[in-house]
Design a protein around this motif. Structure first.
Motif, mmCIF file in Angstrom:
data_model
loop_
_atom_site.group_PDB
_atom_site.id
_atom_site.type_symbol
_atom_site.label_atom_id
_atom_site.label_comp_id
_atom_site.label_asym_id
_atom_site.label_seq_id
_atom_site.Cartn_x
_atom_site.Cartn_y
_atom_site.Cartn_z
ATOM 1 N N GLY A 48 0.854 -1.551 0.448
ATOM 2 C CA GLY A 48 0.500 0.264 0.167
ATOM 3 C C GLY A 48 1.082 1.319 -0.201
ATOM 4 N N ASN A 49 0.278 2.244 -0.694
ATOM 5 C CA ASN A 49 0.753 3.668 0.179
ATOM 6 C C ASN A 49 1.263 3.519 1.195
ATOM 7 N N SER A 50 2.236 4.664 1.475
ATOM 8 C CA SER A 50 3.040 4.439 2.660
ATOM 9 C C SER A 50 3.131 3.224 4.083
ATOM 10 N N ALA A 51 3.147 2.144 3.022
ATOM 11 C CA ALA A 51 3.550 1.072 4.149
ATOM 12 C C ALA A 51 2.088 1.007 5.113
ATOM 13 N N GLN A 52 0.207 1.231 4.133
ATOM 14 C CA GLN A 52 -0.681 1.556 5.136
ATOM 15 C C GLN A 52 -1.335 -0.043 5.665
ATOM 16 N N TYR A 53 -0.912 -1.047 4.556
ATOM 17 C CA TYR A 53 -1.206 -2.291 5.139
ATOM 18 C C TYR A 53 -0.098 -3.340 5.912
ATOM 19 N N GLY A 54 0.668 -2.779 6.489
ATOM 20 C CA GLY A 54 2.276 -3.353 6.648
ATOM 21 C C GLY A 54 2.985 -3.388 6.125
ATOM 22 N N GLY A 55 3.989 -4.726 6.655
ATOM 23 C CA GLY A 55 4.591 -5.423 5.825
ATOM 24 C C GLY A 55 4.616 -7.247 6.106
ATOM 25 N N TYR A 56 5.087 -7.654 5.183
ATOM 26 C CA TYR A 56 5.166 -9.301 5.845
ATOM 27 C C TYR A 56 6.639 -9.107 4.876
#
Length: 422
Positions: free
Chosen positions: A63-71
């Motif tokens: 997502g934009n600005s890492a809005q959905y977090g990391g994997y």
């Protein structure tokens, strides 16, 4: 003011003169062409990627600005064009596809053939037609044997490839990551960092951590993170009372978060309900509890939520499980297509004057109320009016409203009140 503008214009023009003469001499600076230099740059990156069949960590932020977090991903580059990807998204299988280098205002690493995990967040679906604004093409910003810095072409998110230094195999590692994420039970925490008392929260679903260090409106700091095999790695460091926080180990036995200097105690909400307890047959009360209907909740294969059947013979409803809060989330969603009409089960606010929305972020959470001995519904706060009902609603091919959809029988669930096991 006019004099100042003239002077500034003349100064700018004067600055351009030497720049233009430098451009004329630039041909003599390099002995090779720009295309040859680019090929040399790309070859150096490729040599590092393939050095000793090297395997790499990739913390993938969605997502934009890492809005959905990391994997967590593990990538192994093979030969001139193959990459083998393992991910916590599917920890039982590795997927092989192609990669290539291209040029687009700079060198680009592209995973351009279908790969179920590398393209997972970049593939559109019926509920996410823009595919979470995520990447499979990356500008190469810099490179060394220690790290390769990338920039997502679509999201402008920065990524880093780091050498895989685990003694586990890639599949063993991503399986350990998935297990750590599954067992994580610290959606909120408290403790002391330095001399400062802190509280905080971990959004397990969107993978953001927030640390609150005071009572003021702005007395907090937050960052997205990825789960690792033994904790979480933050996208960027947070600083609280002089302590820099970029990695936290998770001690599952004691439900603790620690970086070796300080320790935070994890807590579960009082109304927390484990995932497995939502499975089965339920009675739903609506019209403020004066009417009922029966449904069945069946776990999804990936353990992310439930499929609710029995509401209407023409469709089922997807409910997601919030692992941090121990609740179910019921959001507006597409439940089918009838001719040229897309049918939504739309969030509806009867207490708010009858307004409704087919925004898929809008909905309710289903949480346990001990005093009542049943589950109840709570508006998730996204819509301007409190969601207390559901209605079938249609849109046309252009996404414009076509009104209440009545082609499948009963189209309204007014004043949904409770849910309890049958």
């Amino acid at each position: 003011m006019k004099t100042r503008q003239i002077i500034m214009t003349l100064a700018a023009a004067a600055m351009l003169l030497p720049a233009q003469s430098c451009l004329k001499e630039e041909k003599d600076v390099f002995e090779t062409s720009s295309s040859a230099r680019m090929q040399e740059y790309i070859q150096e990156v490729k040599d590092i990627l393939l050095d000793g069949n090297k395997t790499w960590f990739l913390d993938y932020y969605a997502g934009n600005s890492a809005q959905y977090g990391g994997y967590s991903y593990v990538l192994k580059f093979q030969g001139v064009d193959q990459v083998v990807a393992a991910s916590e998204l599917d920890p039982e299988q590795e997927y092989t596809s192609l990669y290539k280098f291209t040029y687009d205002n700079g060198p680009v690493l592209s995973f351009d053939t279908n790969n179920p995990v590398l393209h997972y967040f970049a593939t559109p679906s019926s509920t996410s037609y823009e595919a979470m604004h995520s990447d499979f093409e990356y500008m190469i910003l810099s490179y060394s044997k220690e790290k390769i810095e990338l920039l997502g072409k679509r999201s402008a998110t920065k990524y880093i490839l780091r050498p895989f230094d685990s003694e586990m195999t890639p599949l063993e590692y991503v399986a350990a990551v998935a297990e750590n994420a599954e067992n994580f039970c610290a959606p909120s925490f408290e403790g002391k960092i330095g001399e400062t008392e802190v509280t905080g929260s971990v959004d397990v679903n969107n993978r953001w951590i927030t640390i609150v260090y005071g009572s003021g409106e702005d007395d907090y700091t937050e960052a997205p993170f990825v789960f690792t095999n033994d904790g979480m790695r933050l996208y960027y460091p947070l600083v609280v009372d002089g302590c820099t926080i970029d990695y936290l180990w998770y001690v599952a036995n004691n439900n603790l978060l620690t970086n070796g200097v300080f320790t935070l105690k994890g807590k579960l909400p009082d109304d927390y309900v484990p995932y497995s307890e939502f499975a089965g047959d339920f009675e739903f009360g609506y019209y403020n509890g004066t009417r009922t209907f029966n449904v069945t909740l069946t776990p999804t294969e990936d353990g992310s939520g439930y499929v609710m059947s029995g509401l209407n013979p023409n469709f089922t409803v997807n409910l997601t499980y919030d692992k941090g809060l121990g609740r179910l989330r019921w959001n507006t969603q597409v439940v089918g297509v009838d001719g040229s009409t897309t049918v939504y089960l739309a969030a509806w606010s009867l207490s708010g004057g009858g307004s409704l929305t087919w925004d898929t972020d809008t909905g309710v959470t289903i949480h346990w109320v001990e005093s009542a001995g049943r589950f109840e519904f709570e508006d998730n706060g996204v819509f301007d009016s409190p969601v207390d009902s559901w209605i079938l609603w249609g849109t046309d091919a252009n996404g414009k409203s076509t009104g209440q959809f009545t082609g499948w029988g009963n189209s309204q669930i007014p004043y949904l009140t409770y849910m309890k096991k049958r």
